[in-house]
Design an enzyme around this catalytic site. Structure first.
Site, PDB file in Angstrom:
ATOM      1  N   SER A   8       0.834  -1.199   0.000  1.00  0.00           N
ATOM      2  CA  SER A   8       0.000   0.000   0.000  1.00  0.00           C
ATOM      3  C   SER A   8       0.874   1.256   0.000  1.00  0.00           C
ATOM      4  O   SER A   8       1.640   1.470  -0.936  1.00  0.00           O
ATOM      5  CB  SER A   8      -0.971  -0.052   1.187  1.00  0.00           C
TER       6      SER A   8
ATOM      7  N   ASP B  38     -10.155  -3.950  -4.497  1.00  0.00           N
ATOM      8  CA  ASP B  38      -9.278  -2.945  -3.897  1.00  0.00           C
ATOM      9  C   ASP B  38      -9.316  -1.675  -4.737  1.00  0.00           C
ATOM     10  O   ASP B  38      -9.120  -1.741  -5.956  1.00  0.00           O
ATOM     11  CB  ASP B  38      -7.854  -3.500  -3.840  1.00  0.00           C
TER      12      ASP B  38
ATOM     13  N   HIS C 174      -8.040  -5.248  -0.039  1.00  0.00           N
ATOM     14  CA  HIS C 174      -6.853  -4.503   0.365  1.00  0.00           C
ATOM     15  C   HIS C 174      -6.405  -4.950   1.760  1.00  0.00           C
ATOM     16  O   HIS C 174      -7.222  -5.222   2.632  1.00  0.00           O
ATOM     17  CB  HIS C 174      -7.159  -3.005   0.385  1.00  0.00           C
TER      18      HIS C 174
END
Length: 355
Positions: free
Chosen positions: A200, A294, A324
Protein backbone atom coordinates in the site's frame (compact mmCIF):
# COMPACT_ATOMS: atom_id res chain seq x y z
CA UNK A 1 11.41 -10.99 20.28
CA UNK A 2 11.85 -7.27 19.73
CA UNK A 3 9.89 -5.40 22.36
CA UNK A 4 9.01 -2.80 19.73
CA UNK A 5 6.83 -5.20 17.76
CA UNK A 6 4.89 -6.66 20.68
CA UNK A 7 1.27 -5.56 20.98
CA UNK A 8 -0.71 -6.30 24.15
CA UNK A 9 -4.17 -7.54 23.21
CA UNK A 10 -7.17 -6.86 25.48
CA UNK A 11 -9.06 -9.94 26.64
CA UNK A 12 -11.90 -9.38 24.18
CA UNK A 13 -9.51 -9.12 21.25
CA UNK A 14 -7.70 -12.29 22.36
CA UNK A 15 -11.04 -14.09 22.26
CA UNK A 16 -11.69 -12.76 18.76
CA UNK A 17 -8.24 -13.98 17.73
CA UNK A 18 -9.16 -17.52 18.74
CA UNK A 19 -12.28 -17.31 16.61
CA UNK A 20 -10.27 -15.96 13.67
CA UNK A 21 -7.75 -18.79 13.97
CA UNK A 22 -10.60 -21.28 13.86
CA UNK A 23 -12.03 -19.58 10.77
CA UNK A 24 -8.65 -19.90 9.09
CA UNK A 25 -8.82 -23.68 9.57
CA UNK A 26 -12.23 -24.17 7.95
CA UNK A 27 -12.17 -27.12 5.52
CA UNK A 28 -11.73 -26.16 1.87
CA UNK A 29 -15.17 -27.57 0.87
CA UNK A 30 -16.84 -25.29 3.45
CA UNK A 31 -14.96 -22.23 2.22
CA UNK A 32 -15.79 -23.21 -1.36
CA UNK A 33 -19.49 -23.51 -0.56
CA UNK A 34 -19.49 -20.10 1.14
CA UNK A 35 -17.57 -18.65 -1.79
CA UNK A 36 -20.30 -19.58 -4.23
CA UNK A 37 -22.58 -17.21 -2.32
CA UNK A 38 -20.08 -14.35 -2.23
CA UNK A 39 -20.49 -11.28 -4.48
CA UNK A 40 -18.45 -10.66 -7.61
CA UNK A 41 -16.80 -7.52 -8.96
CA UNK A 42 -17.11 -5.98 -12.42
CA UNK A 43 -14.21 -8.13 -13.63
CA UNK A 44 -15.99 -11.32 -12.62
CA UNK A 45 -13.82 -12.08 -9.57
CA UNK A 46 -15.61 -13.59 -6.57
CA UNK A 47 -14.54 -12.26 -3.18
CA UNK A 48 -13.01 -14.60 -0.61
CA UNK A 49 -15.93 -15.18 1.82
CA UNK A 50 -13.71 -14.96 4.90
CA UNK A 51 -12.23 -11.64 3.80
CA UNK A 52 -15.69 -10.41 2.86
CA UNK A 53 -16.62 -10.76 6.54
CA UNK A 54 -13.50 -8.79 7.54
CA UNK A 55 -14.46 -6.06 5.09
CA UNK A 56 -17.98 -5.99 6.54
CA UNK A 57 -16.59 -5.66 10.07
CA UNK A 58 -14.32 -2.81 8.99
CA UNK A 59 -17.32 -1.06 7.46
CA UNK A 60 -19.71 -1.60 10.38
CA UNK A 61 -17.58 -1.93 13.54
CA UNK A 62 -15.70 1.22 14.64
CA UNK A 63 -12.91 -0.79 16.27
CA UNK A 64 -11.95 -2.21 12.87
CA UNK A 65 -12.22 1.05 10.90
CA UNK A 66 -8.81 2.49 9.93
CA UNK A 67 -10.19 6.03 9.82
CA UNK A 68 -10.21 8.17 12.95
CA UNK A 69 -10.13 11.92 13.44
CA UNK A 70 -7.34 11.27 15.94
CA UNK A 71 -4.33 9.67 14.15
CA UNK A 72 -2.89 8.44 17.46
CA UNK A 73 -6.07 6.51 18.21
CA UNK A 74 -6.17 5.18 14.63
CA UNK A 75 -2.58 3.93 14.97
CA UNK A 76 -3.45 2.04 18.11
CA UNK A 77 -6.44 0.44 16.41
CA UNK A 78 -4.45 -0.86 13.44
CA UNK A 79 -1.69 -2.21 15.71
CA UNK A 80 -4.25 -4.15 17.76
CA UNK A 81 -6.34 -5.41 14.83
CA UNK A 82 -3.21 -6.48 12.93
CA UNK A 83 -1.81 -8.31 15.98
CA UNK A 84 -5.13 -10.11 16.33
CA UNK A 85 -4.69 -11.51 12.80
CA UNK A 86 -0.91 -12.10 12.91
CA UNK A 87 0.37 -15.65 12.37
CA UNK A 88 2.44 -17.41 15.01
CA UNK A 89 6.09 -18.18 14.25
CA UNK A 90 8.78 -19.94 16.30
CA UNK A 91 11.54 -17.71 17.74
CA UNK A 92 13.80 -16.11 15.12
CA UNK A 93 17.58 -16.42 14.98
CA UNK A 94 17.82 -12.62 14.66
CA UNK A 95 15.15 -10.37 16.13
CA UNK A 96 16.77 -7.07 16.97
CA UNK A 97 15.90 -3.39 17.05
CA UNK A 98 18.20 -1.03 15.16
CA UNK A 99 18.30 2.74 14.76
CA UNK A 100 18.84 4.34 11.37
CA UNK A 101 20.40 7.77 11.04
CA UNK A 102 17.61 9.58 9.20
CA UNK A 103 17.48 13.01 7.55
CA UNK A 104 15.48 14.44 10.48
CA UNK A 105 16.63 12.20 13.30
CA UNK A 106 16.64 8.51 14.30
CA UNK A 107 14.45 6.06 12.37
CA UNK A 108 13.58 2.93 14.39
CA UNK A 109 13.56 -0.43 12.63
CA UNK A 110 13.61 -4.13 13.43
CA UNK A 111 15.80 -6.70 11.67
CA UNK A 112 14.47 -10.24 11.42
CA UNK A 113 16.16 -13.47 10.30
CA UNK A 114 14.37 -16.76 10.78
CA UNK A 115 17.30 -19.17 10.44
CA UNK A 116 21.08 -19.18 10.48
CA UNK A 117 21.55 -18.38 6.79
CA UNK A 118 20.10 -15.61 4.64
CA UNK A 119 19.75 -15.10 0.88
CA UNK A 120 19.76 -11.34 1.28
CA UNK A 121 17.86 -8.44 2.79
CA UNK A 122 14.36 -7.12 2.19
CA UNK A 123 13.92 -3.51 3.25
CA UNK A 124 10.22 -3.43 4.13
CA UNK A 125 7.95 -0.39 4.37
CA UNK A 126 4.59 -0.94 6.08
CA UNK A 127 1.24 0.21 4.76
CA UNK A 128 -1.22 2.56 6.41
CA UNK A 129 -1.64 5.55 4.13
CA UNK A 130 1.56 7.24 5.37
CA UNK A 131 -0.57 8.09 8.44
CA UNK A 132 -1.03 4.89 10.46
CA UNK A 133 0.71 1.52 10.61
CA UNK A 134 4.04 0.57 12.12
CA UNK A 135 6.62 -2.19 12.26
CA UNK A 136 4.33 -3.68 14.94
CA UNK A 137 1.22 -3.66 12.73
CA UNK A 138 3.19 -5.32 9.92
CA UNK A 139 5.27 -7.68 12.01
CA UNK A 140 3.21 -10.60 10.67
CA UNK A 141 3.87 -9.94 6.95
CA UNK A 142 7.52 -9.19 7.72
CA UNK A 143 7.97 -12.52 9.52
CA UNK A 144 6.10 -14.43 6.81
CA UNK A 145 8.47 -12.95 4.23
CA UNK A 146 11.58 -13.69 6.30
CA UNK A 147 10.55 -17.33 6.71
CA UNK A 148 9.23 -17.99 3.20
CA UNK A 149 12.02 -16.22 1.28
CA UNK A 150 14.87 -17.12 3.63
CA UNK A 151 15.99 -13.51 4.00
CA UNK A 152 16.66 -10.81 6.54
CA UNK A 153 13.79 -8.33 6.72
CA UNK A 154 14.47 -4.77 7.85
CA UNK A 155 11.03 -3.57 9.01
CA UNK A 156 11.12 0.24 9.03
CA UNK A 157 9.18 2.76 11.17
CA UNK A 158 9.35 5.79 8.87
CA UNK A 159 7.85 9.14 9.91
CA UNK A 160 4.07 9.46 9.61
CA UNK A 161 1.73 12.23 8.50
CA UNK A 162 0.09 14.56 9.29
CA UNK A 163 2.84 15.38 11.80
CA UNK A 164 5.44 14.71 9.09
CA UNK A 165 3.95 15.34 5.63
CA UNK A 166 5.49 14.65 2.20
CA UNK A 167 8.31 14.04 1.52
CA UNK A 168 9.23 12.87 5.04
CA UNK A 169 8.24 9.21 4.53
CA UNK A 170 10.04 9.03 1.18
CA UNK A 171 13.17 10.61 2.64
CA UNK A 172 13.17 8.13 5.53
CA UNK A 173 12.63 5.23 3.13
CA UNK A 174 15.69 6.25 1.13
CA UNK A 175 17.75 6.56 4.32
CA UNK A 176 16.64 3.05 5.36
CA UNK A 177 17.71 1.68 1.98
CA UNK A 178 21.15 3.27 2.33
CA UNK A 179 21.45 1.89 5.87
CA UNK A 180 20.80 -1.65 4.61
CA UNK A 181 23.41 -1.21 1.86
CA UNK A 182 25.97 0.06 4.39
CA UNK A 183 25.31 -2.75 6.89
CA UNK A 184 24.81 -5.72 4.55
CA UNK A 185 28.40 -6.98 4.81
CA UNK A 186 28.27 -6.69 8.61
CA UNK A 187 25.16 -8.90 8.53
CA UNK A 188 26.89 -11.42 6.27
CA UNK A 189 24.93 -10.47 3.14
CA UNK A 190 26.05 -9.32 -0.31
CA UNK A 191 25.03 -5.62 -0.75
CA UNK A 192 23.80 -6.53 -4.24
CA UNK A 193 21.29 -8.96 -2.70
CA UNK A 194 18.90 -6.36 -1.28
CA UNK A 195 15.23 -6.10 -2.22
CA UNK A 196 12.98 -3.15 -1.52
CA UNK A 197 9.38 -3.99 -0.63
CA UNK A 198 6.20 -2.62 0.87
CA UNK A 199 2.43 -2.80 0.87
CA UNK A 200 0.00 0.00 0.00
CA UNK A 201 1.69 3.24 1.12
CA UNK A 202 4.78 1.11 1.72
CA UNK A 203 4.56 -0.11 -1.88
CA UNK A 204 4.56 3.53 -2.92
CA UNK A 205 7.75 4.08 -0.92
CA UNK A 206 9.40 0.97 -2.39
CA UNK A 207 8.63 2.21 -5.91
CA UNK A 208 9.95 5.67 -5.04
CA UNK A 209 13.21 4.27 -3.62
CA UNK A 210 13.64 2.19 -6.77
CA UNK A 211 13.39 5.37 -8.84
CA UNK A 212 15.58 7.52 -6.59
CA UNK A 213 18.43 4.99 -6.60
CA UNK A 214 18.46 4.43 -10.37
CA UNK A 215 21.98 4.60 -11.73
CA UNK A 216 23.70 4.21 -8.37
CA UNK A 217 26.40 1.62 -7.70
CA UNK A 218 24.00 -0.50 -5.62
CA UNK A 219 20.35 -0.68 -6.66
CA UNK A 220 17.51 -2.95 -5.51
CA UNK A 221 17.68 -6.49 -6.84
CA UNK A 222 13.87 -6.46 -6.98
CA UNK A 223 11.02 -4.15 -6.11
CA UNK A 224 8.19 -6.06 -4.42
CA UNK A 225 5.11 -3.83 -4.69
CA UNK A 226 2.11 -5.15 -2.77
CA UNK A 227 -1.15 -3.40 -3.74
CA UNK A 228 0.85 -0.17 -4.12
CA UNK A 229 -0.54 3.36 -4.20
CA UNK A 230 1.35 4.81 -7.15
CA UNK A 231 -0.79 7.71 -8.40
CA UNK A 232 -2.01 10.15 -5.76
CA UNK A 233 -3.22 12.62 -8.39
CA UNK A 234 -5.37 10.31 -10.52
CA UNK A 235 -8.63 8.40 -10.55
CA UNK A 236 -9.29 4.88 -11.80
CA UNK A 237 -12.39 2.70 -12.27
CA UNK A 238 -11.43 0.54 -9.28
CA UNK A 239 -11.35 3.59 -7.01
CA UNK A 240 -14.95 4.25 -8.02
CA UNK A 241 -16.10 0.61 -7.91
CA UNK A 242 -14.68 0.03 -4.42
CA UNK A 243 -15.29 3.49 -2.97
CA UNK A 244 -17.21 1.98 -0.05
CA UNK A 245 -17.45 -1.19 1.98
CA UNK A 246 -14.24 -3.08 1.13
CA UNK A 247 -11.90 -2.26 4.07
CA UNK A 248 -10.07 0.54 2.21
CA UNK A 249 -12.57 3.16 1.05
CA UNK A 250 -12.64 6.57 -0.61
CA UNK A 251 -13.02 8.12 2.85
CA UNK A 252 -9.79 6.46 3.93
CA UNK A 253 -7.93 7.36 0.73
CA UNK A 254 -8.94 11.02 0.93
CA UNK A 255 -7.87 11.19 4.58
CA UNK A 256 -4.54 9.51 3.92
CA UNK A 257 -3.63 11.61 0.89
CA UNK A 258 -4.76 14.85 2.54
CA UNK A 259 -2.54 14.01 5.51
CA UNK A 260 0.51 12.99 3.50
CA UNK A 261 0.43 15.51 0.64
CA UNK A 262 -1.78 18.41 1.74
CA UNK A 263 -0.53 20.56 -1.15
CA UNK A 264 -2.55 19.31 -4.12
CA UNK A 265 0.05 20.65 -6.55
CA UNK A 266 2.66 18.24 -5.12
CA UNK A 267 0.60 15.09 -5.64
CA UNK A 268 1.82 14.63 -9.23
CA UNK A 269 5.47 14.76 -8.11
CA UNK A 270 7.00 11.33 -8.93
CA UNK A 271 8.35 11.23 -5.38
CA UNK A 272 4.68 11.08 -4.29
CA UNK A 273 3.22 9.43 -7.40
CA UNK A 274 5.86 7.17 -8.99
CA UNK A 275 3.42 6.37 -11.81
CA UNK A 276 3.94 9.95 -13.01
CA UNK A 277 7.69 9.63 -13.60
CA UNK A 278 8.65 10.68 -17.14
CA UNK A 279 10.97 7.69 -17.59
CA UNK A 280 10.65 4.24 -16.01
CA UNK A 281 13.44 2.56 -17.94
CA UNK A 282 16.38 1.01 -16.13
CA UNK A 283 14.45 0.28 -12.93
CA UNK A 284 14.82 -2.97 -10.99
CA UNK A 285 12.67 -5.98 -11.89
CA UNK A 286 9.30 -5.89 -10.16
CA UNK A 287 6.82 -8.30 -8.64
CA UNK A 288 3.50 -6.47 -8.33
CA UNK A 289 0.56 -7.82 -6.31
CA UNK A 290 -2.96 -6.46 -6.71
CA UNK A 291 -6.22 -7.44 -5.00
CA UNK A 292 -9.42 -7.86 -6.98
CA UNK A 293 -11.59 -5.89 -4.52
CA UNK A 294 -9.28 -2.95 -3.90
CA UNK A 295 -9.49 0.74 -4.89
CA UNK A 296 -5.77 0.54 -5.72
CA UNK A 297 -6.12 -2.44 -8.08
CA UNK A 298 -6.13 -0.56 -11.38
CA UNK A 299 -3.20 1.73 -10.66
CA UNK A 300 -1.13 -1.29 -9.60
CA UNK A 301 -1.96 -3.02 -12.87
CA UNK A 302 -1.23 0.18 -14.83
CA UNK A 303 2.14 0.63 -13.12
CA UNK A 304 3.11 -2.97 -13.86
CA UNK A 305 2.26 -2.38 -17.53
CA UNK A 306 4.11 0.93 -17.62
CA UNK A 307 7.21 -0.77 -16.21
CA UNK A 308 6.90 -3.53 -18.83
CA UNK A 309 6.52 -0.93 -21.59
CA UNK A 310 9.76 0.66 -20.35
CA UNK A 311 11.60 -2.66 -20.65
CA UNK A 312 11.53 -3.62 -16.97
CA UNK A 313 10.93 -7.34 -16.21
CA UNK A 314 7.64 -7.61 -14.30
CA UNK A 315 5.50 -10.35 -12.82
CA UNK A 316 1.95 -9.42 -11.89
CA UNK A 317 -0.01 -11.42 -9.32
CA UNK A 318 -3.72 -10.62 -9.72
CA UNK A 319 -5.22 -12.00 -6.51
CA UNK A 320 -8.78 -11.62 -7.71
CA UNK A 321 -10.61 -12.79 -4.59
CA UNK A 322 -8.66 -10.58 -2.18
CA UNK A 323 -9.34 -7.24 -0.47
CA UNK A 324 -6.85 -4.50 0.37
CA UNK A 325 -4.54 -5.40 3.23
CA UNK A 326 -4.75 -9.15 2.73
CA UNK A 327 -1.05 -9.77 3.45
CA UNK A 328 -2.06 -9.03 7.06
CA UNK A 329 -4.75 -11.71 6.86
CA UNK A 330 -2.79 -14.84 5.95
CA UNK A 331 -3.81 -16.53 9.21
CA UNK A 332 -7.45 -16.59 8.16
CA UNK A 333 -7.31 -16.92 4.37
CA UNK A 334 -5.47 -19.73 2.54
CA UNK A 335 -5.68 -17.73 -0.70
CA UNK A 336 -4.00 -14.77 1.00
CA UNK A 337 -1.29 -17.08 2.30
CA UNK A 338 -0.65 -18.48 -1.18
CA UNK A 339 -0.23 -15.01 -2.69
CA UNK A 340 2.20 -14.09 0.10
CA UNK A 341 4.16 -17.25 -0.65
CA UNK A 342 4.27 -16.41 -4.35
CA UNK A 343 5.72 -13.03 -3.46
CA UNK A 344 8.33 -14.69 -1.27
CA UNK A 345 9.22 -17.08 -4.09
CA UNK A 346 9.70 -14.12 -6.42
CA UNK A 347 12.16 -12.64 -3.91
CA UNK A 348 14.03 -15.92 -3.42
CA UNK A 349 14.23 -16.68 -7.13
CA UNK A 350 15.55 -13.23 -7.94
CA UNK A 351 18.21 -13.38 -5.26
CA UNK A 352 19.21 -16.91 -6.28
CA UNK A 353 19.45 -15.82 -9.93
CA UNK A 354 21.98 -13.13 -8.97
CA UNK A 355 24.30 -15.58 -7.15
Amino acid sequence: MSESTKVALPAGIRAQRLVMRAVGKLPAPVVGALGRLAPTNAAGDRIDPVLASVALAADKVPAFDMYDADPTRARRKIDVSSAMLAPVHPPFAVDEDVVIDGPAGPIPATRLRAGTASRGIVVYFHGGGWTIGSRASHDGPARDLAVDAGVDVLNVDYRLAPEHPFPAAADDALAAWRYAVDHAAEWGVDPDAIVVAGDSAGGNLAAVVSQLTRGEKVVPALQLLIYPAVDLAGETPSRTEFATGRFLTKKHMDWFIDNYVPDVAERADPKASPMRAADLSGLPPAHVVVAGFDPLRDEGIAYAQALRDAGVPVTLDRAGSMIHGFFNMTMISPAARESARRAARAVAERLDADD
